[in-house]
Design an enzyme around this catalytic site. Structure first.
Site: not given
Lengths: 306, 306
Positions: A12-13, A205, A207, A238, A247
């Site tokens: 997903r992410d 969650h 990063h 990125c 992530n």
């Protein structure tokens, strides 16, 4: 021995953050291989309109597939009540709705202010509850926002309580922007647990934008966090800042937890082999992580047997 | 507010790990710029025979230069008593001698077994003491060895006590191999402090080979560690594993500590600017770190003002 749930959010992410669309068969292979490596929860996709995120168009098919894997908790992200209805129809075990603590971020991202999002959460919660589906709210930008900067702790606490009142069965704190530092993680986890009850906040969650991801995870463990999201290969980093992955990298997290003698149930060697599926399906896509390059320590088998 | 000493070891550990020799003037510019950014301790080089490590041939000149910088603690590594004498002659404030907890590693690296190294340490300690120079022993491969694998905790404790008996005024635990995990850091720091006295163990020297460097630093802080070594740009990372940097990255460590409200005295913006000196003097040399790519958080000024 403590047990920690590593929740894989890469399908997903990770995939929603890159332009290319991974073929359905590759996604299935990825999910199956991670489950075979011992991953017990996977966020397989997002029920957003395919016109907005074509990468997620096959989420229903993935849910159907993932449901056939014994013991796997199948999660999907839903942006709103409409998505919640689609998630229920697809047969998810659990759904998670992001709720941005920064109102500016919320308005930019989903064009909803806080009251509108809370109404949406309440409606989605009803849909989930009626279907017997677990319903989590992810408190996004909880550690800071790239537009607003600092997000006051009081705001997070107020909105956490409102999310629970709206029907959240579980909360996660999301460092959407990679802003968290370990002291802040400890403060905020403690404060949110005090506000809504310790059992309501289970998940971080994180990063790894500034390299603090694993340190933040460690800080969360110290405060009783039991689930940590991560993405295989840190997928979705990125592209403008090579090395500045988005992530938290599943491989590095699993190495850390397993080495510490924390039970994840995940076989690191098998997990590392899953990267091959990503490399093949998304040639040239940057993958992150230190453990895949260095490999486990020579005495890793002894460490995990402790 | 806690104060933590970030000790820059790049001019020694970083530069000795790469083949190219950085010109003396560039080294001076690097050291001066880091000191101007607020770094209060720098390991400027190593008194090893120049025939073995030509990168370190100008260490005496660097010590002389660094001594002219007000408030800077000037440290050098010494491999043996001969090096200690050269360090004293050059005028260091402090010296550090590595003592490998893995006897195999010690034999391979300096062709000395543990008793021979302890004799060398005792001799070097006398030289330092006579000159009024601070004398530290770095317990290398303390968290594991790439040849032997696990290094028993009992071995580290026994050798830590022996190093103190031989004249160490201070000990550091070195994760030479990037093997440490946070639980191990806590266990070993606690055990060594219990064995030799809490004030004797002040320092962690961490590598980031498996991405656990900052998490390990955090674990050390929890156990009362007050000095953490790091290398600007993680200089000296393994060229065969891009991204698998060797040393803990100074920039990321300073971001983490400053954001947490831990006093380092280091100005992050000025520190980030120092990378330019490395980029110019060592074109193409891989530099690591997440903070240099992502920059500090938007609310970083508020975080450090807490």
């Amino acid at each position: 021995m403590t047990a920690i749930l590593v929740s894989e959010v890469g399908p997903r992410d990770g995939l929603q953050s890159i332009d290319r669309v991974m073929p359905l068969e590759a996604k299935k292979a990825w999910i199956a291989a991670e489950a075979a490596a011992g991953v017990r929860e996977i966020e397989v996709g997002s029920f957003v309109p395919p016109s907005l995120l074509p990468q997620m168009a096959d989420t229903a098919a993935l849910v159907e597939f993932a449901r056939t894997i014994p013991g796997l908790n199948v999660v999907a992200l839903v942006p709103n009540a409409k998505g919640a209805a689609r998630a229920v129809q697809a047969g998810v075990h659990a759904m998670s709705i992001p709720f941005s603590m920064s109102e500016t971020h919320s308005l930019r991202n989903v064009r909803k202010d806080h009251p509108a999002m809370l109404a949406e959460i309440a409606e989605a919660a009803c849909i989930a509850k009626d279907a017997g589906v677990h319903f989590a709210v992810g408190l996004a930008t909880a550690f800071g926002c790239t537009i607003e900067g600092a997000v006051p702790e009081a705001t997070v606490l107020r909105l956490a309580e409102a999310a629970v009142a709206a029907g959240a069965q579980e909360l996660s704190l999301s460092d959407t922007t990679g802003y968290a530092d370990p002291a802040q993680v400890k403060r905020l986890v403690r404060a949110v647990k005090a506000a809504v009850g310790g059992d309501m906040l289970t998940t971080l969650h994180l990063h790894n934008t500034r390299g603090l991801g694993l340190a933040n995870a460690l800080a969360g463990l110290d405060e009783g966090i039991t689930t940590i999201d991560a993405s295989l290969g840190g997928l979705g980093g990125c592209p403008y800042a090579p090395g500045a992955s988005g992530n938290l990298v599943t491989e590095d997290l699993v190495l850390m937890l397993n080495s510490m003698g924390i039970e994840t149930g995940i076989d690191l060697d098998k997990l590392l082999a899953v990267r091959g599926i990503l490399e093949q399906a998304l040639p040239g896509e940057p993958l992150y992580g230190f453990t895949p390059l260095a490999g486990p320590m020579l005495d890793y088998p002894e460490r995990i047997a402790r």
